[in-house]
Design a protein around this motif. Structure first.
Motif, mmCIF file in Angstrom:
data_model
loop_
_atom_site.group_PDB
_atom_site.id
_atom_site.type_symbol
_atom_site.label_atom_id
_atom_site.label_comp_id
_atom_site.label_asym_id
_atom_site.label_seq_id
_atom_site.Cartn_x
_atom_site.Cartn_y
_atom_site.Cartn_z
ATOM 1 N N VAL A 1 34.178 33.871 38.883
ATOM 2 C CA VAL A 1 35.205 34.436 37.996
ATOM 3 C C VAL A 1 36.446 34.802 38.804
ATOM 4 O O VAL A 1 37.585 34.552 38.389
ATOM 5 N N SER A 2 36.228 35.371 39.993
ATOM 6 C CA SER A 2 37.353 35.738 40.845
ATOM 7 C C SER A 2 38.164 34.487 41.228
ATOM 8 O O SER A 2 39.403 34.514 41.225
ATOM 9 N N ALA A 3 37.459 33.401 41.530
ATOM 10 C CA ALA A 3 38.152 32.150 41.884
ATOM 11 C C ALA A 3 39.014 31.658 40.720
ATOM 12 O O ALA A 3 40.108 31.124 40.935
ATOM 13 N N GLU A 4 38.529 31.857 39.481
ATOM 14 C CA GLU A 4 39.310 31.474 38.293
ATOM 15 C C GLU A 4 40.633 32.230 38.249
ATOM 16 O O GLU A 4 41.690 31.643 37.993
ATOM 17 N N VAL A 5 40.562 33.550 38.465
ATOM 18 C CA VAL A 5 41.774 34.379 38.432
ATOM 19 C C VAL A 5 42.734 33.919 39.528
ATOM 20 O O VAL A 5 43.938 33.729 39.293
ATOM 21 N N GLN A 6 42.199 33.732 40.734
ATOM 22 C CA GLN A 6 43.055 33.341 41.856
ATOM 23 C C GLN A 6 43.694 31.980 41.608
ATOM 24 O O GLN A 6 44.886 31.776 41.900
ATOM 25 N N PRO B 1 50.874 34.683 44.216
ATOM 26 C CA PRO B 1 50.010 34.802 45.394
ATOM 27 C C PRO B 1 48.531 34.733 45.004
ATOM 28 O O PRO B 1 48.168 35.020 43.862
ATOM 29 N N ARG B 2 47.705 34.359 45.939
ATOM 30 C CA ARG B 2 46.259 34.325 45.665
ATOM 31 C C ARG B 2 45.722 35.724 45.359
ATOM 32 O O ARG B 2 44.953 35.911 44.429
ATOM 33 N N LEU B 3 46.167 36.703 46.133
ATOM 34 C CA LEU B 3 45.555 38.036 46.056
ATOM 35 C C LEU B 3 46.464 39.051 45.374
ATOM 36 O O LEU B 3 47.685 38.885 45.324
ATOM 37 N N SER B 4 45.862 40.114 44.868
ATOM 38 C CA SER B 4 46.601 41.242 44.298
ATOM 39 C C SER B 4 46.068 42.518 44.949
ATOM 40 O O SER B 4 44.941 42.957 44.655
ATOM 41 N N LEU B 5 46.865 43.083 45.834
ATOM 42 C CA LEU B 5 46.393 44.284 46.543
ATOM 43 C C LEU B 5 46.261 45.476 45.595
ATOM 44 O O LEU B 5 45.361 46.312 45.764
ATOM 45 N N THR B 6 47.142 45.544 44.592
ATOM 46 C CA THR B 6 47.049 46.648 43.615
ATOM 47 C C THR B 6 45.692 46.609 42.917
ATOM 48 O O THR B 6 45.005 47.639 42.788
ATOM 49 N N ARG B 7 45.310 45.427 42.481
ATOM 50 C CA ARG B 7 44.017 45.267 41.804
ATOM 51 C C ARG B 7 42.860 45.575 42.768
ATOM 52 O O ARG B 7 41.872 46.221 42.402
ATOM 53 N N GLU B 8 42.994 45.131 44.009
ATOM 54 C CA GLU B 8 41.919 45.398 44.982
ATOM 55 C C GLU B 8 41.753 46.898 45.207
ATOM 56 O O GLU B 8 40.636 47.395 45.352
ATOM 57 N N MET B 9 42.873 47.638 45.212
ATOM 58 C CA MET B 9 42.799 49.104 45.369
ATOM 59 C C MET B 9 42.038 49.734 44.197
ATOM 60 O O MET B 9 41.252 50.674 44.380
ATOM 61 N N GLU B 10 42.270 49.229 42.988
ATOM 62 C CA GLU B 10 41.548 49.757 41.811
ATOM 63 C C GLU B 10 40.041 49.539 41.982
ATOM 64 O O GLU B 10 39.233 50.410 41.661
ATOM 65 N N ILE B 11 39.690 48.364 42.478
ATOM 66 C CA ILE B 11 38.260 48.058 42.633
ATOM 67 C C ILE B 11 37.635 48.916 43.729
ATOM 68 O O ILE B 11 36.533 49.462 43.565
ATOM 69 N N LEU B 12 38.348 49.078 44.833
ATOM 70 C CA LEU B 12 37.834 49.949 45.912
ATOM 71 C C LEU B 12 37.596 51.356 45.381
ATOM 72 O O LEU B 12 36.575 51.978 45.693
ATOM 73 N N LEU C 1 32.432 42.818 49.083
ATOM 74 C CA LEU C 1 32.466 41.991 47.870
ATOM 75 C C LEU C 1 33.786 41.249 47.762
ATOM 76 O O LEU C 1 33.824 40.046 47.467
ATOM 77 N N LEU C 2 34.887 41.975 48.002
ATOM 78 C CA LEU C 2 36.204 41.335 47.918
ATOM 79 C C LEU C 2 36.312 40.233 48.969
ATOM 80 O O LEU C 2 36.854 39.158 48.691
ATOM 81 N N GLU C 3 35.775 40.487 50.151
ATOM 82 C CA GLU C 3 35.802 39.454 51.197
ATOM 83 C C GLU C 3 35.045 38.200 50.731
ATOM 84 O O GLU C 3 35.499 37.074 50.927
#
Ligand SMILES: C=C(O[C@@H]1C=C(C(=O)O)C=C[C@H]1O)C(=O)O
Length: 92
Positions: free
Chosen positions: A41-46, A55-66, A84-86
Motif C-alpha cells: 500500500v505504501s508503494a502505491e502512495v509513493q 517526491p517519493r517521501l513525505s516527512l510530515t506524514r512520517e512524523m504523524e506515524i512515528l 517499518l518506514l524503512e
C-alpha cells in the motif's frame, strides 16, 4: 525444583508453554503478512506521488506515524515505526 510457590507440574507448564508458543507463532505470521500488505500500500502512495511529479517521501506524514506508534508503545514504538518506514520506503 523446590519452589514451594509452584502451582503447575513440569508437564502442565510444558503444555501451557507449547500452546502459547503456537499462538505467538500464528501472531507473528499475521504480523509479517500485515507488513507485506503495508509495504504494497505504501508503494502505491509513493508511486502516485512520483507519477504526479512529487517526491517519493513525505516527512510530515512520517512524523504523524512515528507519533502514533510512540503514543501507543512509548520510546520503543518510535523505533518500531522507524523500522517499518524503512521497510516501506523505496519500492515504488
Ligand atoms: C505512504 C506514504 O509515503 C511514504 C511512506 C510512508 C509510509 O510507509 O507510511 C509514509 C510517508 C511517506 O514517506 C504516504 O505519504 O502516506
Amino acid at each position: 525444583m523446590s519452589d514451594t510457590t509452584a502451582t503447575l507440574t513440569a508437564d502442565e507448564a510444558a503444555a501451557v508453554i507449547a500452546g502459547a508458543r503456537a499462538r505467538i507463532d500464528a501472531l507473528d505470521t499475521q504480523l509479517l503478512d500485515l507488513i507485506d500488505q503495508r509495504r504494497a500500500v505504501s508503494a502505491e502512495v509513493q508511486a502516485a506521488r512520483i507519477a504526479s511529479g512529487g517526491p517519493r517521501l513525505s516527512l510530515t506524514r512520517e512524523m504523524e506515524i512515528l507519533e502514533r506508534y510512540r503514543a501507543r508503545l512509548g520510546r520503543a514504538g518510535t523505533d518500531v515505526a522507524m523500522l517499518l518506514l524503512e521497510l516501506c520506503r523505496g519500492r515504488a
